[in-house]
Every structure is written in C-alpha cells, then in structure tokens.
Enzyme design. Structure first.
Site, PDB file in Angstrom:
ATOM      1  N   ASN A 162       0.848  -1.193   0.000  1.00  0.00           N
ATOM      2  CA  ASN A 162       0.000   0.000   0.000  1.00  0.00           C
ATOM      3  C   ASN A 162       0.884   1.244   0.000  1.00  0.00           C
ATOM      4  O   ASN A 162       2.114   1.146  -0.046  1.00  0.00           O
ATOM      5  CB  ASN A 162      -0.949  -0.008   1.209  1.00  0.00           C
ATOM      6  CG  ASN A 162      -0.209  -0.153   2.521  1.00  0.00           C
ATOM      7  OD1 ASN A 162       0.574   0.702   2.899  1.00  0.00           O
ATOM      8  ND2 ASN A 162      -0.457  -1.270   3.227  1.00  0.00           N
ATOM      9  N   LYS A 168       9.425 -16.396 -10.856  1.00  0.00           N
ATOM     10  CA  LYS A 168       8.655 -15.289 -11.392  1.00  0.00           C
ATOM     11  C   LYS A 168       7.540 -15.812 -12.285  1.00  0.00           C
ATOM     12  O   LYS A 168       7.762 -16.631 -13.179  1.00  0.00           O
ATOM     13  CB  LYS A 168       9.564 -14.357 -12.188  1.00  0.00           C
ATOM     14  CG  LYS A 168       8.821 -13.189 -12.820  1.00  0.00           C
ATOM     15  CD  LYS A 168       9.736 -12.335 -13.680  1.00  0.00           C
ATOM     16  CE  LYS A 168       8.940 -11.251 -14.399  1.00  0.00           C
ATOM     17  NZ  LYS A 168       9.803 -10.436 -15.285  1.00  0.00           N
TER      18      LYS A 168
END
Length: 403
Positions: free
Chosen positions: A214, A293
């Site tokens: 955030n 990934k």
C-alpha cells in the site's frame, strides 16, 4: 509564560525573507525571550548585522572562528546558551546542509552542537520547495526531531505563486511560544515507560519480484516514535519496508510481511506499557507464493488470498494488554468506521485519518486526525506530522493516566 527568560538563538540564512528577521526578533523579545542572532555570509546581503544587534540588544555572530570569543569556542558557547534554535529563513541550500550534517559555517555548526529543540522556517521558490531533493531533506530533518514551521503559500519575490513563503514574524514567534508552554507541561510525560509503535506498510509476496502492498510512507509512525522518545519513553519501533532514518535513541526492528510484524510485536509486547499500531498492515496475503517469477500467459490472472493475522486485535485481546492505540486510514465515513473499529477490537483509543485527501496522510508530510475513545472525540487540525505527533501523544498520556 510564553518565552520569559528563555534563550532563543536565531539563525538567518541568505534569502530575501531575511528582511523579516528584525521584526521577528522584536516579536520574540516581546514574549520575554533573550535573542541572539547568527548570520551566514550570504544573509548579510539581505539584512544588516547592525539592525539585528539594535533590536536584539546582543552582538550578532557571523564567523565560525571568532577571536573575541572565550577560548575561541564561540560556537560551543552559543550552542549551550540556546533553549531554542530557530533557522529563519531556511533556504534550500541551508536545509540541504542541515540534512547532510555539514558544518561549514557558524549556523550549520551550531545546529550540530546544540541540544536545544531546532525549528526550521523554510523560505524558497515554490518549485525548489516542491523538488524531490528538498522533500527528502525536510523529511530527514523532521525525523531527527526538527520542528518544521511552514512554509506558507502566496506570491513570491520572483513572481511565482505557491508554497515557499516564510511564515510571518508573529506566526513564528507564536509557534515557539506555544511550544515552550506545551513543553513545560509535557516534559518527561512518559519517563521510564515502554512504548511500542508499528509503522509503514507490509509487503505480501506474490513471487520473487512482485508483492501486494500500500501507499504508507511510515512518516506518521516514525514521527510518533521520535516524539515518544523525546517525552522520556523507551521506544521500540517495528518498521515495514520504508527508507526513513531511525529516530535518535529508538530501538528499530525491520520487517516485511504482516506475519513478520506479528512475530516482532509479540517478542516483547509483554514488557510494553503502551502499544500504538500506526502501520498500514496488508489485510490479505497470497495463499501460494510462486518460487519463480510468474510469466505472462494470458490477459487475466487469478490470485487466491487469505486473511492476514490481525496484529492489533492480537494485542488488545491479551490477558493483560498494554494501553492500546489503533489507527484507521479511511476514504469515507471516517469517524463512524473508526468508532466501529474501536469498539470491535476493544481499543483504548483510535486515531483516524482521511487518506482520500492527497495533501494529507499517505506520502505527505502533513496529516489531520480524529482521535476517539469510548467517551470522547478530539479533532486534530492539519499540521506537520511531527507537531501532530506531539498533540496525539499528549492525548495518549491523558487517557493512559486514567486507565
């Protein structure tokens, strides 16, 4: 009482706003202060030492190496003399030198040598104030405990309009006077108390290169930690991934995930008197973190999330919990949502802020808070986060003393 028999050291750097400093000296002396002035070499082009000597009644100092000073250590004498050190105007150059800890003239040397509270009154072009470098430098100074006064917005000497004007003389004098009054009332409020503070965001990994997080910068929590330490507390700061310097004399533990933060909190929570949960903890985590990934295979991807542990509740519901203060970052119905959180989690206090306002809260140097208890509501007006942290900690002390 304001500034009666208080020693105010005024450092003047080379900006056009220096023309306001004789009036500033008058306003400070009118509050009872003893004022001594230090000029940088460039400041002498904007205001004369003679005029400042006339209004202060004291010799004005300019040079670092002063042969007239006892033992040639004038800077140490001045640093010890000061109860408060005000830099006004503080140009972008002076702010940068203070942030770096340079000591290449008398003013910057005094800033390093004094133990007095330092106040910074910025004055510069609006674009210089908005630059990333100045923002970084101001954040550094604030986190070291400097009190930032201003700047104000308006028309500037260059013709631009925006933030960067130095506050007026009466505003600066009033701010220091109010600080002096407040400081007399709150010195050592938390002497020998243990306070734990969480700050910043958490990161929940998706794969080795991606995560959920955030916009929390950690600035509010770090400001609270700095103020709590100044008020005598033994402070432990549990910090998410942020690039902020550790406040002086604060124990810092760095974490990444919500689980990491939970573990760090409970390592020593039993020894804490007060717990302030300022961190913006991720509510959810990815169920299965990819070891490699994730490659782009289609336009859409589905992540399965599960709830993170509720750190605040885990503390508040302990058999013998510390005095527990929560934070609530909301974008709507701020007060009602915060009160519901206060009651549901059985908190002693909660501080709510509206993060839909881009000039306050996340990533800003300013904030405004609504502070709630079971029986009271206090509105703390928009302010620099370090000054707001002081207001909040005074409220915490008031409620803690009753508990």
């Amino acid at each position: 009482m304001q500034l009666v028999q208080k020693n105010v050291l005024l450092g003047v750097s080379g900006g056009i706003a220096a023309y306001k400093t004789p009036d500033l000296v008058r306003k400070l002396t009118a509050k009872g202060a003893n004022v001594r002035v230090v000029l940088t070499n460039s400041a002498t082009h904007f205001v004369s030492a003679l005029s400042l000597q006339a209004v202060s009644g004291n010799k004005v100092s300019i040079h670092l190496l002063d042969e007239d000073a006892e033992n040639g250590m004038g800077h140490i004498e001045l640093a010890r003399w000061a109860d408060y050190f005000l830099v006004a105007p503080a140009t972008a150059n002076t702010v940068a030198k203070l942030a770096l800890g340079l000591a290449d003239d008398l003013l910057t040397t005094l800033a390093l040598a004094t133990t007095a509270p330092v106040f910074i009154a910025p004055a510069m072009n609006q674009q210089m104030w908005a630059s990333a470098a100045t923002t970084h430098n101001m954040n550094t100074l604030a986190l070291r405990g400097a009190h930032v006064l201003g700047p104000a917005a308006g028309e500037q000497a260059c013709g631009d309009i925006g933030y960067g004007r130095m506050l007026e003389a009466h505003e600066l004098a009033d701010a220091i006077g109010e600080f002096a009054d407040a400081n007399r009332a709150v010195e050592a409020l938390f002497k020998d108390k243990h306070i734990m503070i969480t700050a910043g965001p958490t990161r929940e990994e998706i794969d080795p290169v991606r995560y959920i997080s955030n916009h929390s910068s950690g600035k509010m929590g770090f400001a609270i930690a700095a103020v709590a330490q100044q008020l005598g507390a033994k402070v432990t700061l549990i910090a998410g991934p942020v690039s902020l310097p550790t406040p002086p004399n604060v124990i810092r533990k760095d974490i990444n995930s919500a689980q990491d933060m939970l573990n760090a909190v409970h390592e020593t929570i039993a020894t804490q008197d007060i717990f302030i949960a300022c961190a913006a903890v991720a509510d959810y985590k990815v169920n299965k973190i990819s070891a490699q990934k994730l490659k782009k295979q289609s336009q859409n991807i589905t992540l399965t999330l599960s709830q993170n542990p509720d750190i605040l509740s885990s503390v508040a519901f302990l058999e013998k919990p510390p005095f527990t203060v929560g934070f609530a970052a909301e974008t709507q119905h701020v007060e009602s949502y915060a009160r519901a959180k206060l009651e549901k989690k059985k908190l002693n206090m909660i501080a709510a802020n509206d993060v839909s306002n881009s000039t306050l809260g996340f990533n800003s140097d300013r904030n405004a808070l609504i502070v709630l208890t079971s029986s009271s509501t206090q509105h703390l007006a928009p302010n620099n986060k370090s000054l707001l942290a002081m207001e909040l900690m005074k409220l915490v002390h008031k409620e803690y003393s009753r508990s």
